[in-house]
Design an enzyme around this catalytic site. Structure first.
Site, PDB file in Angstrom:
ATOM      1  N   ASP A   1      -7.996  -5.125  -0.133  1.00 54.08           N
ATOM      2  CA  ASP A   1      -8.489  -5.961  -1.225  1.00 54.08           C
ATOM      3  C   ASP A   1      -8.133  -7.433  -1.071  1.00 54.08           C
ATOM      4  OD1 ASP A   1      -9.761  -3.979  -2.666  1.00 54.08           O
ATOM      5  OD2 ASP A   1      -7.882  -3.292  -3.544  1.00 54.08           O
TER       6      ASP A   1
ATOM      7  N   HIS B   1       0.849  -1.183   0.000  1.00 57.43           N
ATOM      8  CA  HIS B   1       0.000   0.000   0.000  1.00 57.43           C
ATOM      9  C   HIS B   1       0.880   1.227   0.000  1.00 57.43           C
ATOM     10  CE1 HIS B   1      -3.122   2.863   1.152  1.00 57.43           C
ATOM     11  NE2 HIS B   1      -3.971   1.958   0.671  1.00 57.43           N
TER      12      HIS B   1
END
Ligand code: ACO
Length: 428
Positions: A364, A307
């Site tokens: 996700d 991320h």
């Protein structure tokens, strides 16, 4: 005395103001840099650039904190509902019971879309990805509500656009799916709640009875809360930059839907399931795939890992991992890819490659597994994300407008040809 930072260019000293956020985040204000020095900053991918001052969402990637308007994501996911969170994000405070009832009522009575939307939908081949259909239908609202194009719209007018955006999004989303499978669309059933209504539009068939499973509706509501905002990411920055040109809320958010679609952003949830399925088909050898992800000559990346901001853990991933276990148990689903995902996570969290680069599962990684257990097809995963992100996009668009921010217009460093003489084609 206000804090400043000294910048020395060619021996000349410049003092730049320091801006401090409410959570002590520090920024060097360079808004006068070019005027005062002739220099601009270069920050490809905006890794160090604050594009705005915002009071909506706080996230601390180093310690894994995410808060909407000061409320912890863990509390909101456990104790709130998606529409309550939407109200909080858009209007800044938690609603009273009366305010939430009115907001829910207003949204519920705007769920129907103009009948001509069906004609637009009919123009899309069934091969269309639902994200493309969603972005197009959402933008098409500018045609049905041309008054939304007025950049000086009244507060009541903006409220109506906000309500319409939240109300019609599930209808568009379900219709995009129906188009893909070639089934007739369902109209919204306003006796149902937000998520149950969407599920009925999505799954009900004309020849069969349909009962919404409350476990599924509740799980979806939680997922939408977790996706509701995430400060200045790719799609949100897109919404703000499009909105900064005074484009309408519908066209700004439609641009955000398109930005979300890419596999490095919201499209990752679809890619995670594709990846996990491939690993399963390949015999489930997780070590082999971890090696592939580490191999710089192999384009494969561990989807759902890493991320830009979270460098410790993604708090949403923690909540979703637990929710995945709960939902699968409640629904009696045994999905072998959940075991593969857990194995990948376990190996990666101990592997120096991932540890050194601070790569952790992101939102996700497990969300696709839940969506699949809820019966949502893979092509619709990113659409679910877009449905959840709607309040955040609205809040960010509204804040930009209320702050009267100028048009977004980055600079560049030109690296192309210098001026050269033009030769007519016959002389080349
Ligand atoms: N698998 C393997 N290696 C990775 C991964 C991954 N998933 N993610 C990053 N790396 C490596 C990079 O190769 C790079 O290594 P290097 O320093 O040896 O060159 C290092 O980690 C840093 O990666 P960057 O791509 O520079 O990090 P950036 O912050 O630009 O990208 C991103 C973040 C796009 C999320 C990246 O981690 C990624 O591609 N992840 C997979 C896609 C994904 O899950 N996206 C969803 C993000 S969450 C969201 O948008 C909702």
């Amino acid at each position: 005395m206000p804090k400043t930072v000294e910048l020395i260019i060619d021996g000349k000293s410049h003092h730049l103001p320091v801006i401090e956020g409410s959570e002590n985040e520090l920024a060097i204000d360079i808004s006068d840099l070019r005027d005062n020095t002739g220099y601009v900053t270069l920050d490809v991918g905006y890794k160090n650039t604050g594009a705005t001052q915002s009071a909506i969402t706080f996230l601390d990637g180093e310690t894994g904190i995410l808060r909407y308007r000061g409320y912890a994501i863990e509390d909101l996911a456990e104790k709130s509902s998606f529409l309550e969170v939407a109200y909080l994000l858009v209007f800044g405070e938690l609603p009273t019971k009366a305010q939430l009832d009115k907001f829910t009522h207003d949204i519920t009575t705007h769920t129907l879309v103009h009948e001509d939307v069906k004609k637009i939908l009919d123009g899309f081949p069934s091969t269309s990805h639902p994200m493309g259909v969603l972005a197009s239908l959402f933008c098409a609202q500018t045609a049905f509500y041309p008054e939304s194009l007025d950049p000086n719209r009244s507060t009541e007018g903006v409220y109506l656009s906000i309500v319409r955006s939240l109300a019609k999004m599930p209808t568009f989303a379900a219709w995009a799916y129906k188009n893909a499978v070639g089934h007739p669309v369902n109209y919204p059933d306003n006796k149902l709640g937000y998520c149950a209504r969407f599920l009925k539009m999505m799954f009900a068939l004309p020849a069969e009875d349909f009962e919404v499973d409350e476990v599924v509706a509740d799980a979806l509501d939680k997922l939408l809360i977790l996706h509701a905002d995430h400060e200045q990411n790719c799609s949100t920055s897109t919404v703000r930059i499009v909105g900064s040109s005074k484009a309408s809320i519908y066209s700004s958010i439609s641009a955000g839907i398109n930005a979300l679609w890419g596999p490095l952003h919201g499209g990752a949830n679809q890619e995670v399931i594709v990846m996990l399925e491939n690993i399963k088909k390949d015999g489930g050898n997780t070590d082999k795939w971890i090696d592939k992800a580490k191999d710089k000559n192999d384009p494969f990346r561990l989807m759902g890992f890493g991320h830009r901001v979270y460098k410790n853990f993604d708090p949403r991933a923690k909540i979703i991992k637990k929710a995945a276990d709960d939902v699968l148990k409640k629904l009696g689903v045994n999905d072998p890819v959940l075991d593969i995902a857990k194995r990948l996570e376990e190996i990666a969290l101990k592997d120096p490659y991932f540890v050194e680069r601070k790569l952790y599962p992101n939102v996700d990684f497990y969300s696709g597994i839940i969506y699949r257990a809820l019966g949502i097809p893979v092509d619709m995963f990113t659409v679910m994300f877009a449905m959840g992100r709607m309040p955040g996009w609205i809040a960010q668009w509204k804040e930009l407008r209320e702050n009267k921010e100028p048009i977004g217009r980055p600079r560049q460093i030109y690296t192309g040809q210098k001026l050269r003489p033009f030769l007519e084609i016959s002389k080349r």
